[in-house]
Design a protein around this motif. Structure first.
Motif, PDB file in Angstrom:
ATOM      1  N   PRO A   1     -85.979  25.727  57.518  1.00 16.80           N
ATOM      2  CA  PRO A   1     -85.612  24.517  56.775  1.00 16.80           C
ATOM      3  C   PRO A   1     -85.413  23.321  57.695  1.00 16.80           C
ATOM      4  CG  PRO A   1     -83.738  26.014  56.955  1.00 16.80           C
ATOM      5  CD  PRO A   1     -84.944  26.764  57.455  1.00 16.80           C
ATOM      6  N   SER A   2     -85.710  22.134  57.163  1.00 16.26           N
ATOM      7  CA  SER A   2     -85.557  20.912  57.960  1.00 16.26           C
ATOM      8  C   SER A   2     -84.101  20.628  58.284  1.00 16.26           C
ATOM      9  CB  SER A   2     -86.164  19.728  57.199  1.00 16.26           C
ATOM     10  OG  SER A   2     -87.528  19.948  56.933  1.00 16.26           O
ATOM     11  N   PHE A   3     -83.203  21.098  57.407  1.00 16.63           N
ATOM     12  CA  PHE A   3     -81.764  20.956  57.674  1.00 16.63           C
ATOM     13  C   PHE A   3     -81.064  22.256  57.310  1.00 16.63           C
ATOM     14  CE2 PHE A   3     -77.376  20.253  56.527  1.00 16.63           C
ATOM     15  CZ  PHE A   3     -76.907  19.450  57.559  1.00 16.63           C
ATOM     16  N   SER A   4     -80.115  22.642  58.154  1.00 20.08           N
ATOM     17  CA  SER A   4     -79.298  23.820  57.874  1.00 20.08           C
ATOM     18  C   SER A   4     -77.893  23.604  58.415  1.00 20.08           C
ATOM     19  CB  SER A   4     -79.907  25.070  58.515  1.00 20.08           C
ATOM     20  OG  SER A   4     -79.013  26.170  58.425  1.00 20.08           O
ATOM     21  N   PHE A   5     -76.895  23.918  57.593  1.00 25.14           N
ATOM     22  CA  PHE A   5     -75.513  23.841  58.052  1.00 25.14           C
ATOM     23  C   PHE A   5     -75.242  24.854  59.166  1.00 25.14           C
ATOM     24  CE2 PHE A   5     -75.082  22.017  53.767  1.00 25.14           C
ATOM     25  CZ  PHE A   5     -74.284  20.910  54.033  1.00 25.14           C
ATOM     26  N   GLN A   6     -76.122  25.851  59.278  1.00 23.85           N
ATOM     27  CA  GLN A   6     -75.936  26.899  60.275  1.00 23.85           C
ATOM     28  C   GLN A   6     -76.734  26.651  61.552  1.00 23.85           C
ATOM     29  OE1 GLN A   6     -73.573  29.035  59.163  1.00 23.85           O
ATOM     30  NE2 GLN A   6     -73.691  27.690  57.377  1.00 23.85           N
ATOM     31  N   SER A   7     -77.438  25.531  61.635  1.00 25.78           N
ATOM     32  CA  SER A   7     -78.252  25.245  62.812  1.00 25.78           C
ATOM     33  C   SER A   7     -77.367  24.948  64.029  1.00 25.78           C
ATOM     34  CB  SER A   7     -79.169  24.052  62.551  1.00 25.78           C
ATOM     35  OG  SER A   7     -78.413  22.859  62.439  1.00 25.78           O
ATOM     36  N   MET A   8     -77.945  25.080  65.205  1.00 24.37           N
ATOM     37  CA  MET A   8     -77.212  24.830  66.440  1.00 24.37           C
ATOM     38  C   MET A   8     -76.705  23.394  66.507  1.00 24.37           C
ATOM     39  SD  MET A   8     -79.549  26.836  69.272  1.00 24.37           S
ATOM     40  CE  MET A   8     -78.538  26.181  70.608  1.00 24.37           C
TER      41      MET A   8
ATOM     42  N   THR B   1     -86.257  29.846  45.648  1.00 24.62           N
ATOM     43  CA  THR B   1     -85.790  30.398  46.919  1.00 24.62           C
ATOM     44  C   THR B   1     -84.992  29.369  47.701  1.00 24.62           C
ATOM     45  OG1 THR B   1     -87.754  31.816  47.019  1.00 24.62           O
ATOM     46  CG2 THR B   1     -86.488  31.555  49.049  1.00 24.62           C
ATOM     47  N   THR B   2     -85.486  28.135  47.733  1.00 21.52           N
ATOM     48  CA  THR B   2     -84.792  27.074  48.458  1.00 21.52           C
ATOM     49  C   THR B   2     -83.447  26.772  47.807  1.00 21.52           C
ATOM     50  OG1 THR B   2     -86.911  26.099  49.098  1.00 21.52           O
ATOM     51  CG2 THR B   2     -84.967  24.705  49.312  1.00 21.52           C
ATOM     52  N   LEU B   3     -83.414  26.772  46.478  1.00 20.06           N
ATOM     53  CA  LEU B   3     -82.170  26.524  45.748  1.00 20.06           C
ATOM     54  C   LEU B   3     -81.113  27.573  46.099  1.00 20.06           C
ATOM     55  CD1 LEU B   3     -80.543  25.051  43.545  1.00 20.06           C
ATOM     56  CD2 LEU B   3     -81.648  26.539  41.856  1.00 20.06           C
ATOM     57  N   ALA B   4     -81.512  28.833  46.110  1.00 14.87           N
ATOM     58  CA  ALA B   4     -80.578  29.920  46.423  1.00 14.87           C
ATOM     59  C   ALA B   4     -80.048  29.816  47.856  1.00 14.87           C
ATOM     60  CB  ALA B   4     -81.257  31.265  46.204  1.00 14.87           C
ATOM     61  N   LYS B   5     -80.925  29.499  48.795  1.00 12.76           N
ATOM     62  CA  LYS B   5     -80.513  29.393  50.196  1.00 12.76           C
ATOM     63  C   LYS B   5     -79.610  28.188  50.411  1.00 12.76           C
ATOM     64  CE  LYS B   5     -83.131  30.632  53.578  1.00 12.76           C
ATOM     65  NZ  LYS B   5     -84.196  30.817  54.589  1.00 12.76           N
ATOM     66  N   PHE B   6     -79.942  27.073  49.762  1.00 12.51           N
ATOM     67  CA  PHE B   6     -79.136  25.860  49.888  1.00 12.51           C
ATOM     68  C   PHE B   6     -77.743  26.074  49.293  1.00 12.51           C
ATOM     69  CE2 PHE B   6     -78.529  21.247  48.409  1.00 12.51           C
ATOM     70  CZ  PHE B   6     -77.926  20.894  49.604  1.00 12.51           C
TER      71      PHE B   6
ATOM     72  N   LYS C   1     -72.862  25.682  43.606  1.00 10.36           N
ATOM     73  CA  LYS C   1     -73.969  25.767  42.651  1.00 10.36           C
ATOM     74  C   LYS C   1     -74.282  24.398  42.052  1.00 10.36           C
ATOM     75  CE  LYS C   1     -73.603  30.580  41.129  1.00 10.36           C
ATOM     76  NZ  LYS C   1     -73.290  31.484  39.985  1.00 10.36           N
ATOM     77  N   THR C   2     -73.239  23.645  41.719  1.00 10.79           N
ATOM     78  CA  THR C   2     -73.434  22.326  41.101  1.00 10.79           C
ATOM     79  C   THR C   2     -74.111  21.359  42.053  1.00 10.79           C
ATOM     80  OG1 THR C   2     -71.474  22.625  39.703  1.00 10.79           O
ATOM     81  CG2 THR C   2     -72.260  20.372  40.021  1.00 10.79           C
ATOM     82  N   ILE C   3     -73.639  21.296  43.294  1.00  8.51           N
ATOM     83  CA  ILE C   3     -74.212  20.374  44.273  1.00  8.51           C
ATOM     84  C   ILE C   3     -75.643  20.769  44.616  1.00  8.51           C
ATOM     85  CG2 ILE C   3     -73.999  19.448  46.618  1.00  8.51           C
ATOM     86  CD1 ILE C   3     -71.918  18.397  44.659  1.00  8.51           C
ATOM     87  N   ALA C   4     -75.881  22.062  44.796  1.00 10.26           N
ATOM     88  CA  ALA C   4     -77.231  22.528  45.135  1.00 10.26           C
ATOM     89  C   ALA C   4     -78.207  22.171  44.025  1.00 10.26           C
ATOM     90  CB  ALA C   4     -77.221  24.033  45.378  1.00 10.26           C
ATOM     91  N   ARG C   5     -77.833  22.454  42.781  1.00 14.82           N
ATOM     92  CA  ARG C   5     -78.743  22.171  41.668  1.00 14.82           C
ATOM     93  C   ARG C   5     -78.951  20.676  41.490  1.00 14.82           C
ATOM     94  NH1 ARG C   5     -76.192  26.801  37.666  1.00 14.82           N
ATOM     95  NH2 ARG C   5     -77.297  28.547  38.604  1.00 14.82           N
ATOM     96  N   PHE C   6     -77.922  19.895  41.732  1.00 16.78           N
ATOM     97  CA  PHE C   6     -78.053  18.444  41.618  1.00 16.78           C
ATOM     98  C   PHE C   6     -79.102  17.920  42.592  1.00 16.78           C
ATOM     99  CE2 PHE C   6     -76.952  14.192  43.134  1.00 16.78           C
ATOM    100  CZ  PHE C   6     -76.996  13.479  41.944  1.00 16.78           C
ATOM    101  N   TYR C   7     -78.958  18.278  43.869  1.00 15.99           N
ATOM    102  CA  TYR C   7     -79.890  17.762  44.873  1.00 15.99           C
ATOM    103  C   TYR C   7     -81.298  18.329  44.703  1.00 15.99           C
ATOM    104  CZ  TYR C   7     -76.640  15.021  47.652  1.00 15.99           C
ATOM    105  OH  TYR C   7     -75.762  14.049  48.075  1.00 15.99           O
ATOM    106  N   MET C   8     -81.389  19.595  44.361  1.00 16.80           N
ATOM    107  CA  MET C   8     -82.711  20.211  44.234  1.00 16.80           C
ATOM    108  C   MET C   8     -83.481  19.709  43.011  1.00 16.80           C
ATOM    109  SD  MET C   8     -83.366  22.159  46.792  1.00 16.80           S
ATOM    110  CE  MET C   8     -84.778  23.019  46.124  1.00 16.80           C
ATOM    111  N   ASN C   9     -82.746  19.215  42.001  1.00 15.13           N
ATOM    112  CA  ASN C   9     -83.408  18.784  40.776  1.00 15.13           C
ATOM    113  C   ASN C   9     -83.505  17.268  40.625  1.00 15.13           C
ATOM    114  OD1 ASN C   9     -83.926  21.377  39.582  1.00 15.13           O
ATOM    115  ND2 ASN C   9     -81.745  21.565  39.192  1.00 15.13           N
TER     116      ASN C   9
END
Length: 202
Positions: A62-69, A116-121, A149-157
């Motif tokens: 992913p281009s952005f990840s909260f878990q990235s270094m 898949t992206t929604l679930a991972k986000f 769930k709310t924030i992920a669905r908001f941004y993804m949609n």
């Protein structure tokens, strides 16, 4: 170490993101890379195969990840601010037609990518919220499952929405997204967290 196939995927994603999928040809990709079209076909059967593998690669890289270094060592608020800056960079460089092309011409690939992206986000947002509560920056009593769930669905949609409430111009407005971040953080932060936001999010 990257290989030629990965180079092709990264370049084609860059071109898709800037110009849309339909308008980018295999010749365009070959020219950008300085290779022959025949070389591309050594790795991909056709453009459909290239699009599918490019999206698969994006899911795993992913281009952005909260878990990235780059951001994993930050506190939860600074992580979310980094996410906001990423969103702004995407808005400034993206082409609306990419997602439109995916939904219209590659619906099966798009559906898999989207879900898949929604679930991972959502999972990453969950971890960010959990981290914030452990740091005393986010309210411990909030339901982090619902919020993530709310924030992920908001941004993804957002890009798919035809709602008259969220206009296209609003989605491309940096100030709009800044207000969304402030709205979100003020809703989930403790008093210490809100004070941190005031001092660190300009």
């Amino acid at each position: 170490m990257k290989n030629q196939k990965t180079d092709i995927i990264e370049v084609c994603w860059e071109l898709f993101f800037q110009f849309g999928i339909k308008s980018v040809t295999m010749d365009d990709i070959a020219c950008k890379l300085g290779i022959s079209k025949k070389t591309i076909y050594q790795h991909f059967n056709n453009k459909n195969d290239l699009v599918e593998q490019a999206l698969e690669w994006q899911i795993n890289h992913p281009s952005f990840s909260f878990q990235s270094m780059e951001v994993s060592h930050l506190n939860a608020i600074d992580q979310y601010i980094a996410f906001y800056k990423f969103v702004i960079s995407q808005i400034e460089n993206s082409c609306d037609s990419m997602m439109y092309d995916l939904r219209k011409y590659y619906p099966r690939i798009w559906n898999k990518f989207h879900l898949t992206t929604l679930a991972k986000f959502q999972k990453e947002l969950f971890l960010n919220l959990k981290k914030g509560t452990e740091e005393g920056l986010f309210r411990p009593e909030m339901n982090i499952e619902w919020i993530s769930k709310t924030i992920a669905r908001f941004y993804m949609n957002m890009a798919e929405s035809d709602s008259i409430i969220i206009e296209k111009d609003d989605m491309a407005n940096i100030d709009y997204h800044k207000e969304l971040v402030l709205y979100h953080l003020h809703g989930i932060c403790t008093s210490n967290g809100i004070e941190y936001v005031k001092n660190n999010f300009k």
